[in-house]
Scaffold this motif. Structure first.
Motif, PDB file in Angstrom:
ATOM      1  N   ALA A  34       0.836  -1.206   0.000  1.00  0.00           N
ATOM      2  CA  ALA A  34       0.000   0.000   0.000  1.00  0.00           C
ATOM      3  C   ALA A  34       0.868   1.253   0.000  1.00  0.00           C
ATOM      4  N   PRO A  35       0.426   2.311  -0.711  1.00  0.00           N
ATOM      5  CA  PRO A  35       1.181   3.562  -0.648  1.00  0.00           C
ATOM      6  C   PRO A  35       1.100   4.159   0.756  1.00  0.00           C
ATOM      7  N   ARG A  36       2.108   4.936   1.122  1.00  0.00           N
ATOM      8  CA  ARG A  36       2.124   5.541   2.462  1.00  0.00           C
ATOM      9  C   ARG A  36       1.096   6.663   2.588  1.00  0.00           C
ATOM     10  N   GLN A  37       0.815   7.350   1.501  1.00  0.00           N
ATOM     11  CA  GLN A  37      -0.195   8.407   1.480  1.00  0.00           C
ATOM     12  C   GLN A  37      -1.060   8.200   0.239  1.00  0.00           C
ATOM     13  N   SER A  43      17.690   6.020   8.209  1.00  0.00           N
ATOM     14  CA  SER A  43      18.673   7.105   8.149  1.00  0.00           C
ATOM     15  C   SER A  43      18.104   8.410   8.724  1.00  0.00           C
ATOM     16  N   ARG A  44      16.795   8.461   8.902  1.00  0.00           N
ATOM     17  CA  ARG A  44      16.156   9.641   9.490  1.00  0.00           C
ATOM     18  C   ARG A  44      16.061   9.454  10.997  1.00  0.00           C
ATOM     19  N   PRO A  45      16.176  10.534  11.758  1.00  0.00           N
ATOM     20  CA  PRO A  45      16.133  10.397  13.222  1.00  0.00           C
ATOM     21  C   PRO A  45      14.767   9.919  13.708  1.00  0.00           C
ATOM     22  N   GLU A  46      14.797   9.163  14.802  1.00  0.00           N
ATOM     23  CA  GLU A  46      13.558   8.706  15.408  1.00  0.00           C
ATOM     24  C   GLU A  46      12.748   9.928  15.835  1.00  0.00           C
ATOM     25  N   THR A  47      11.454   9.872  15.579  1.00  0.00           N
ATOM     26  CA  THR A  47      10.560  11.003  15.807  1.00  0.00           C
ATOM     27  C   THR A  47       9.317  10.519  16.547  1.00  0.00           C
ATOM     28  N   GLY A  48       8.810  11.316  17.466  1.00  0.00           N
ATOM     29  CA  GLY A  48       7.573  10.963  18.167  1.00  0.00           C
ATOM     30  C   GLY A  48       6.416  10.856  17.188  1.00  0.00           C
ATOM     31  N   VAL A  49       5.559   9.852  17.375  1.00  0.00           N
ATOM     32  CA  VAL A  49       4.489   9.604  16.406  1.00  0.00           C
ATOM     33  C   VAL A  49       3.525  10.772  16.243  1.00  0.00           C
ATOM     34  N   PHE A  50       3.409  11.631  17.230  1.00  0.00           N
ATOM     35  CA  PHE A  50       2.510  12.773  17.083  1.00  0.00           C
ATOM     36  C   PHE A  50       3.048  13.806  16.090  1.00  0.00           C
ATOM     37  N   SER A  51       4.287  13.639  15.662  1.00  0.00           N
ATOM     38  CA  SER A  51       4.870  14.511  14.634  1.00  0.00           C
ATOM     39  C   SER A  51       4.984  13.779  13.296  1.00  0.00           C
ATOM     40  N   THR A  52       4.317  12.646  13.171  1.00  0.00           N
ATOM     41  CA  THR A  52       4.383  11.857  11.937  1.00  0.00           C
ATOM     42  C   THR A  52       2.979  11.421  11.533  1.00  0.00           C
ATOM     43  N   ARG A  53       2.888  10.799  10.359  1.00  0.00           N
ATOM     44  CA  ARG A  53       1.629  10.209   9.904  1.00  0.00           C
ATOM     45  C   ARG A  53       1.656   8.686  10.065  1.00  0.00           C
ATOM     46  N   SER A  54       2.521   8.185  10.916  1.00  0.00           N
ATOM     47  CA  SER A  54       2.613   6.744  11.146  1.00  0.00           C
ATOM     48  C   SER A  54       1.249   6.184  11.551  1.00  0.00           C
ATOM     49  N   PRO A  55       0.868   5.013  11.014  1.00  0.00           N
ATOM     50  CA  PRO A  55      -0.380   4.395  11.456  1.00  0.00           C
ATOM     51  C   PRO A  55      -0.257   3.809  12.866  1.00  0.00           C
ATOM     52  N   VAL A 102       3.383   1.850  19.917  1.00  0.00           N
ATOM     53  CA  VAL A 102       4.502   2.570  19.302  1.00  0.00           C
ATOM     54  C   VAL A 102       4.361   4.060  19.598  1.00  0.00           C
ATOM     55  N   LEU A 103       5.426   4.658  20.128  1.00  0.00           N
ATOM     56  CA  LEU A 103       5.411   6.084  20.456  1.00  0.00           C
ATOM     57  C   LEU A 103       6.419   6.888  19.645  1.00  0.00           C
ATOM     58  N   ALA A 104       7.388   6.223  19.022  1.00  0.00           N
ATOM     59  CA  ALA A 104       8.398   6.901  18.196  1.00  0.00           C
ATOM     60  C   ALA A 104       8.741   6.000  17.014  1.00  0.00           C
ATOM     61  N   VAL A 105       8.996   6.627  15.864  1.00  0.00           N
ATOM     62  CA  VAL A 105       9.310   5.895  14.631  1.00  0.00           C
ATOM     63  C   VAL A 105      10.375   6.649  13.840  1.00  0.00           C
ATOM     64  N   HIS A 106      10.985   5.955  12.911  1.00  0.00           N
ATOM     65  CA  HIS A 106      11.802   6.615  11.900  1.00  0.00           C
ATOM     66  C   HIS A 106      10.834   6.983  10.782  1.00  0.00           C
ATOM     67  N   PRO A 107      10.650   8.293  10.481  1.00  0.00           N
ATOM     68  CA  PRO A 107       9.664   8.691   9.478  1.00  0.00           C
ATOM     69  C   PRO A 107       9.797   7.901   8.175  1.00  0.00           C
ATOM     70  N   LEU A 128      -6.435   9.522   9.020  1.00  0.00           N
ATOM     71  CA  LEU A 128      -6.959  10.782   8.498  1.00  0.00           C
ATOM     72  C   LEU A 128      -6.613  10.804   7.020  1.00  0.00           C
ATOM     73  N   HIS A 129      -7.640  10.829   6.153  1.00  0.00           N
ATOM     74  CA  HIS A 129      -7.430  10.686   4.718  1.00  0.00           C
ATOM     75  C   HIS A 129      -8.189  11.771   3.962  1.00  0.00           C
ATOM     76  N   ARG A 130      -7.474  12.551   3.173  1.00  0.00           N
ATOM     77  CA  ARG A 130      -8.135  13.538   2.313  1.00  0.00           C
ATOM     78  C   ARG A 130      -8.400  12.863   0.967  1.00  0.00           C
ATOM     79  N   VAL A 131      -9.668  12.801   0.577  1.00  0.00           N
ATOM     80  CA  VAL A 131     -10.059  12.097  -0.641  1.00  0.00           C
ATOM     81  C   VAL A 131     -10.961  12.984  -1.499  1.00  0.00           C
ATOM     82  N   ARG A 132     -11.147  12.552  -2.747  1.00  0.00           N
ATOM     83  CA  ARG A 132     -12.060  13.226  -3.681  1.00  0.00           C
ATOM     84  C   ARG A 132     -13.125  12.216  -4.090  1.00  0.00           C
ATOM     85  N   VAL A 133     -14.380  12.632  -4.040  1.00  0.00           N
ATOM     86  CA  VAL A 133     -15.487  11.755  -4.418  1.00  0.00           C
ATOM     87  C   VAL A 133     -15.525  11.612  -5.937  1.00  0.00           C
TER      88      VAL A 133
END
Length: 142
Positions: free
Chosen positions: A28-31, A83-95, A73-78, A103-108
């Protein structure tokens, strides 16, 4: 039921499910705007009146329950990039997060009774739908 750390609990009732050719997290695509195929939002009959003003071309925000995500999970590599620094999930779109709300922006694309076909939805087949809201335009258009 969702239980908060404070002991408070909140009961969520899905209003439908996603019907999508996406069945595997790895493929699946990430976004949604990164190649997601068209998918259907299939709603339960009891919410039919809520769908009456949806139309092709409308932009929506779909809230889902990412039922296959981890909740510890509370922190992830985006984007899973070590190679990217570990980041708190509230600053990412991690599932993967304490409350895995998608949260998904879609078009009908089309509306067919209790089914709404949308573009740009990366959610997996069977994902519970919690709510749908319109994307807001400028203040003078509301």
């Amino acid at each position: 039921m969702v239980e908060a750390a404070s002991g408070d609990a909140y009961l969520l009732h899905p209003v439908g499910r996603v019907a999508s050719p996406l069945t595997d997290v790895a493929s699946a695509p990430r976004q949604g705007d990164e190649g997601a195929p068209a998918a259907w939002l299939v709603f339960d009959a009891h919410v039919a009146p809520a769908l009456r003003d949806l139309h092709a071309g409308a932009e929506l925000v779909v809230l889902t329950w990412l039922d296959r995500a981890r909740r510890d999970v509370l922190a992830v590599h985006p984007r899973g990039d070590e190679s990217r620094p570990e980041t708190g999930v509230f600053s990412t779109r991690s599932p993967h997060r304490p409350n895995p709300i998608g949260l998904h922006r879609v078009r009908v694309l089309t509306v067919d009774g209790l089914r709404v076909q949308v573009a740009d939805l990366e959610a997996l087949d069977g994902t519970p739908i919690l709510d749908v809201k319109p994307v807001l335009g400028a203040v003078d258009e509301r």
